[in-house]
Design an enzyme around this catalytic site. Structure first.
Site, PDB file in Angstrom:
ATOM      1  N   CYS A  93       0.798  -1.217   0.000  1.00 30.70           N
ATOM      2  CA  CYS A  93       0.000   0.000   0.000  1.00 30.70           C
ATOM      3  C   CYS A  93       0.839   1.279   0.000  1.00 30.70           C
ATOM      4  O   CYS A  93       0.317   2.364  -0.258  1.00 30.70           O
ATOM      5  CB  CYS A  93      -0.956  -0.006   1.191  1.00 30.70           C
ATOM      6  SG  CYS A  93      -2.292  -1.220   1.030  1.00 30.70           S
TER       7      CYS A  93
ATOM      8  N   TYR B   2      -5.267   6.340  -1.085  1.00 33.38           N
ATOM      9  CA  TYR B   2      -5.598   7.524  -0.284  1.00 33.38           C
ATOM     10  C   TYR B   2      -4.854   8.726  -0.878  1.00 33.38           C
ATOM     11  O   TYR B   2      -3.825   8.548  -1.556  1.00 33.38           O
ATOM     12  CB  TYR B   2      -5.197   7.268   1.176  1.00 33.38           C
ATOM     13  CG  TYR B   2      -5.644   8.328   2.146  1.00 33.38           C
ATOM     14  CD1 TYR B   2      -6.987   8.471   2.473  1.00 33.38           C
ATOM     15  CD2 TYR B   2      -4.722   9.186   2.739  1.00 33.38           C
ATOM     16  CE1 TYR B   2      -7.406   9.452   3.357  1.00 33.38           C
ATOM     17  CE2 TYR B   2      -5.132  10.170   3.634  1.00 33.38           C
ATOM     18  CZ  TYR B   2      -6.477  10.307   3.938  1.00 33.38           C
ATOM     19  OH  TYR B   2      -6.883  11.278   4.805  1.00 33.38           O
TER      20      TYR B   2
ATOM     21  N   ASN C 241      -2.654  10.751  -0.035  1.00 27.22           N
ATOM     22  CA  ASN C 241      -1.211  10.945   0.188  1.00 27.22           C
ATOM     23  C   ASN C 241      -0.357   9.870  -0.489  1.00 27.22           C
ATOM     24  O   ASN C 241       0.869   9.904  -0.401  1.00 27.22           O
ATOM     25  CB  ASN C 241      -0.893  10.991   1.681  1.00 27.22           C
ATOM     26  CG  ASN C 241      -1.131   9.670   2.395  1.00 27.22           C
ATOM     27  OD1 ASN C 241      -1.761   8.756   1.870  1.00 27.22           O
ATOM     28  ND2 ASN C 241      -0.643   9.571   3.613  1.00 27.22           N
ATOM     29  N   LYS C 242      -0.998   8.920  -1.167  1.00 30.93           N
ATOM     30  CA  LYS C 242      -0.253   7.848  -1.821  1.00 30.93           C
ATOM     31  C   LYS C 242       0.325   8.311  -3.167  1.00 30.93           C
ATOM     32  O   LYS C 242       0.049   9.409  -3.642  1.00 30.93           O
ATOM     33  CB  LYS C 242      -1.162   6.636  -2.028  1.00 30.93           C
ATOM     34  CG  LYS C 242      -1.638   5.970  -0.729  1.00 30.93           C
ATOM     35  CD  LYS C 242      -0.475   5.444   0.078  1.00 30.93           C
ATOM     36  CE  LYS C 242      -0.883   4.409   1.119  1.00 30.93           C
ATOM     37  NZ  LYS C 242      -1.819   4.894   2.135  1.00 30.93           N
ATOM     38  N   GLN C 243       1.111   7.417  -3.790  1.00 29.56           N
ATOM     39  CA  GLN C 243       1.764   7.763  -5.059  1.00 29.56           C
ATOM     40  C   GLN C 243       0.739   8.138  -6.123  1.00 29.56           C
ATOM     41  O   GLN C 243       0.962   9.072  -6.903  1.00 29.56           O
ATOM     42  CB  GLN C 243       2.640   6.608  -5.540  1.00 29.56           C
ATOM     43  CG  GLN C 243       3.896   6.380  -4.714  1.00 29.56           C
ATOM     44  CD  GLN C 243       3.708   5.415  -3.562  1.00 29.56           C
ATOM     45  OE1 GLN C 243       2.582   5.144  -3.142  1.00 29.56           O
ATOM     46  NE2 GLN C 243       4.802   4.879  -3.048  1.00 29.56           N
TER      47      GLN C 243
END
Length: 374
Positions: free
Chosen positions: A154, A178, A180-182
């Site tokens: 994740c 989410y 803030n992910k890549q």
């Protein structure tokens, strides 16, 4: 805040893709779902992908599909976001923690064997902050003991170890989207596997237990509404198409910090272990051993007052109050995790971080360190 901890990178292309979906009658279970799943599977190099509403749901459905439940044990790391161990508890199994390697911050492969019992049914290694270091050795141990690996990727989209993509090490793997992910879909997650039976099982579980041919009111098993809408998938399709651009931006952001903080001997900068190509999820520095958790917390507060949003990634999972209450964990159980966790500072990190932003962060960090050292 002058500099935020994270920010999504949304362009006109993502906005236009959402608008196009909104003009159709297919807001959920439409063509964008399958398009996103196929694109993601192709990018990682896995046969099947099953999109769901979060990374947590993805982990939970994987464990269910693998038949893991009450009385079983699942080995994982205490240095992770709580969702990893929560998913184990959600199926009624017991999380068995193994301490981390102090350098790579992933579960220490050489400590796994001592934790294996006749109740061990799976290992969930986590690619902390995006690093798949040690995952080849973890898989060797799992194969030796005939234990399944559920890869919690994740935090690791776009990372690789010796050319092998994160998400291809386990029998099943999961990613999360989410903001803030890549890449982001707003909220969302995805399951990957080469096993058609497991993928079909997860498809049924995410859609109220409906089978391939059961119809809208036919339910072959207990299931859930863990679907990902076509609106979310439309965002994901565009974001994934930009993955190389995004990866380049994140490497550039990390390089700005490496340069700005290169002469700061009071901290430990993150680095890529040998063989790793990391698409950083977050940029987490560590204070050197002379600092305490109280010092770290004062630094966090000082930086926030100075307009820089920072975090303490991660609080050890085994010391969360409900974990202590249910399993009796206590301080000292996993000393390396605790030692590292007491000194971590997650700095602002996102695609479009500028040199000016990094300059502000570096100045506030050094000022906070100076206050502690007086």
């Amino acid at each position: 805040m002058r500099v935020h901890l994270s920010r999504p990178d949304i362009t006109d292309a993502e906005i236009e893709a959402v608008i196009e979906v909104l003009k159709t009658p297919n807001l959920s279970l439409g063509p964008k779902l399958g398009e996103f799943e196929q694109a993601f599977a192709d990018y990682i190099g896995i046969k099947r992908a099953v999109a769901v509403n979060s990374g947590t749901s993805a982990l939970y459905l994987c464990l269910q599909a693998m038949g893991i439940g009450a009385g079983d044990e699942v080995i994982t790391t205490p240095f992770t976001f709580i969702a990893t161990s929560n998913s184990v508890m959600m199926v009624g199994a017991k999380p068995v923690f193994v301490d981390i390697d102090p350098d790579i911050l992933n579960i220490n492969p050489e400590k796994i064997e001592a934790a294996i019992t006749n109740k061990t049914k799976a290992i969930i290694p986590v690619e902390a902050f995006g690093s798949p270091a040690g995952f080849d050795r973890i898989c060797e141990i799992a194969d030796e003991y005939n234990i399944s690996v559920l890869e919690d990727s994740c935090e690791a989209l776009g990372s690789a170890l010796n050319g092998k993509m994160a998400g291809t090490f386990g029998k099943m793997s999961t990613f999360a989207f989410y903001p803030n992910k890549q890449i982001t879909t707003g909220e969302g997650g995805i399951i990957l596997t080469n096993d058609d039976a497991l993928a079909d099982h997860c498809c049924a579980l995410r859609n109220q237990g409906r089978g391939k041919h059961s119809g809208w009111l036919g339910h072959e098993m207990l299931g859930y509404n863990y679907r990902l809408s076509d609106i979310n998938c439309a965002i994901g399709i565009v974001q994934l198409s930009r993955i190389e651009e995004i990866k380049s931006k994140r490497k550039a952001s990390a390089a700005l910090y490496q340069e700005a903080l290169a002469d700061e001997d009071r901290i430990i900068l993150p680095k890529e272990p040998p063989g790793c190509d990391i698409n950083w999820f977050v940029f987490v520095i560590r204070l050197t051993d002379g600092y305490t958790i109280e010092d770290r917390n004062e630094i966090l507060e000082s930086m926030r007052v100075g307009g820089v949003q920072v975090g303490n990634y991660f609080t050890p999972a085994h010391l969360q109050p409900f974990m202590v209450e249910q399993f009796g964990f206590s301080e000292g159980d996993f000393p390396i995790t605790e030692h590292v966790s007491h000194r971590t500072i997650a700095l602002p990190f996102y695609n479009n971080l500028t040199a000016e932003d990094v300059g502000i962060v570096a100045a506030e960090l050094k000022d906070a360190l100076d206050k502690i050292d007086k």
